[in-house]
Design a protein around this motif. Structure first.
Motif, PDB file in Angstrom:
ATOM      1  N   GLU A  60       0.804  -1.445   0.000  1.00 21.90           N
ATOM      2  CA  GLU A  60       0.074  -0.087   0.097  1.00 21.90           C
ATOM      3  C   GLU A  60       0.856   1.289  -0.186  1.00 21.90           C
ATOM      4  O   GLU A  60       0.414   2.410  -0.138  1.00 21.90           O
ATOM      5  CB  GLU A  60      -0.949  -0.114   1.297  1.00 21.90           C
ATOM      6  N   CYS A 115      -6.906   1.622   2.243  1.00 16.84           N
ATOM      7  CA  CYS A 115      -7.254   0.345   2.957  1.00 16.84           C
ATOM      8  C   CYS A 115      -7.666   0.843   4.400  1.00 16.84           C
ATOM      9  O   CYS A 115      -8.497   1.545   4.667  1.00 16.84           O
ATOM     10  CB  CYS A 115      -6.279  -0.672   2.965  1.00 16.84           C
ATOM     11  N   THR A 116      -6.897   0.438   5.173  1.00 15.02           N
ATOM     12  CA  THR A 116      -7.128   0.930   6.728  1.00 15.02           C
ATOM     13  C   THR A 116      -6.472   2.128   6.756  1.00 15.02           C
ATOM     14  O   THR A 116      -6.844   2.861   8.100  1.00 15.02           O
ATOM     15  CB  THR A 116      -6.564  -0.351   7.870  1.00 15.02           C
ATOM     16  N   THR A 156     -13.230   1.502   2.556  1.00 13.41           N
ATOM     17  CA  THR A 156     -12.218   0.977   3.183  1.00 13.41           C
ATOM     18  C   THR A 156     -12.165  -0.268   3.102  1.00 13.41           C
ATOM     19  O   THR A 156     -12.490  -0.635   2.124  1.00 13.41           O
ATOM     20  CB  THR A 156     -12.314   1.595   4.816  1.00 13.41           C
ATOM     21  N   TYR A 157     -11.306  -0.903   3.727  1.00 16.17           N
ATOM     22  CA  TYR A 157     -11.300  -2.611   3.421  1.00 16.17           C
ATOM     23  C   TYR A 157     -12.624  -3.315   3.122  1.00 16.17           C
ATOM     24  O   TYR A 157     -13.448  -3.313   4.240  1.00 16.17           O
ATOM     25  CB  TYR A 157     -10.387  -3.400   4.484  1.00 16.17           C
ATOM     26  N   ASP A 183     -13.967  -7.292   5.548  1.00 18.74           N
ATOM     27  CA  ASP A 183     -13.734  -7.632   7.004  1.00 18.74           C
ATOM     28  C   ASP A 183     -15.089  -7.585   7.788  1.00 18.74           C
ATOM     29  O   ASP A 183     -15.163  -6.851   8.883  1.00 18.74           O
ATOM     30  CB  ASP A 183     -12.653  -6.771   7.668  1.00 18.74           C
ATOM     31  N   TYR A 189     -14.737  -2.187   9.766  1.00 17.92           N
ATOM     32  CA  TYR A 189     -14.179  -0.916   9.377  1.00 17.92           C
ATOM     33  C   TYR A 189     -15.062  -0.040   8.719  1.00 17.92           C
ATOM     34  O   TYR A 189     -15.138   1.175   9.098  1.00 17.92           O
ATOM     35  CB  TYR A 189     -12.963  -1.100   8.422  1.00 17.92           C
ATOM     36  N   GLU A 196     -14.434   0.186  -4.564  1.00 16.50           N
ATOM     37  CA  GLU A 196     -13.119  -0.052  -4.448  1.00 16.50           C
ATOM     38  C   GLU A 196     -12.431   1.253  -4.080  1.00 16.50           C
ATOM     39  O   GLU A 196     -11.255   1.514  -3.498  1.00 16.50           O
ATOM     40  CB  GLU A 196     -12.351  -0.691  -5.518  1.00 16.50           C
ATOM     41  N   SER A 214      -9.928   0.847  -1.207  1.00 18.17           N
ATOM     42  CA  SER A 214     -10.241  -0.402  -0.496  1.00 18.17           C
ATOM     43  C   SER A 214      -9.132  -1.399   0.113  1.00 18.17           C
ATOM     44  O   SER A 214      -9.120  -2.343   0.865  1.00 18.17           O
ATOM     45  CB  SER A 214     -11.285  -1.190  -0.924  1.00 18.17           C
ATOM     46  N   GLY A 215      -7.878  -1.467  -0.611  1.00 19.41           N
ATOM     47  CA  GLY A 215      -7.035  -2.420  -0.635  1.00 19.41           C
ATOM     48  C   GLY A 215      -5.627  -2.443  -1.272  1.00 19.41           C
ATOM     49  O   GLY A 215      -5.701  -1.216  -1.901  1.00 19.41           O
TER      50      GLY A 215
END
Length: 195
Positions: free
Chosen positions: A16, A111-112, A130-131, A134, A138, A153, A164-165
């Protein structure tokens, strides 16, 4: 010259971070040569999620940095079990995010890495992702921060871009390159990177 500040935390996921370093590095070789990146943190050494160490160029706790010089802020995400969520509670870390938002400069959360934006209080009433995989954890946090969660995304809301990732970090770095140059230049960099 467009200057990009990359704010990194303990426990970041290297995939990332690396797209922003590589793509803007390639731009300086085969593209318009109009971008630079600077890594910064509140630590001298960053211990990544997957056993790598990074030595940030600047330590915000030890060195003065003129945030006015920078045009965009990137915050890669990471894993809580590796300590990622600890740094975002630090006032120095939050102040950097708030400064970029007050100046309406581009802020990217990967992501996070979107969660620190919420901690800094800049997601109220803003669309963000976000991710995605999960169990809503989140996305529930985004709602607590007053954000408008979007399960896509990549989400753009004015100056804030969230993704998102790791896969989307690459796409978002190219998106930022296109914003800081143009589509033709972005295509040249992609081609030279074998995309």
């Amino acid at each position: 010259m467009k200057k990009i500040l990359i704010l990194i935390s303990q426990g970041i996921e290297i995939l990332e971070l690396s797209p922003f370093i590589d793509i803007f590095g390639w731009n300086m070789v085969v593209g318009k040569k109009n971008t630079t990146t600077t890594t910064t943190s509140i630590h001298d050494i960053i211990y990544c999620t997957w056993n790598l160490k990074i030595f940030p160029q600047l330590n915000l706790k030890k060195e003065n940095i003129d945030l006015e010089e920078y045009d965009a802020l990137v915050i890669p995400g990471g894993f809580g079990k590796a300590g990622f969520f600890n740094d975002m509670k630090d006032s120095t870390f939050k102040n950097v995010i708030q400064h970029f938002n007050e100046k309406n400069k581009i802020i990217i959360g990967v992501c996070t890495g979107v969660i620190p934006l919420g901690e800094a209080g800049i997601l109220k009433g803003r669309k963000a992702t976000t991710y995605l995989l999960d169990n809503e954890r989140y996305f529930s946090q985004l709602e607590k921060y007053g954000a408008i969660p979007i399960r896509e995304e990549i989400v753009e809301d004015e100056n804030i871009i969230t993704c998102s990732g790791p896969k989307n970090a690459l796409e978002t770095a190219f998106l930022l390159l296109e914003k800081f140059s143009d589509k033709e230049n972005c295509d040249i960099v992609k081609k030279n990177m074998c995309f």
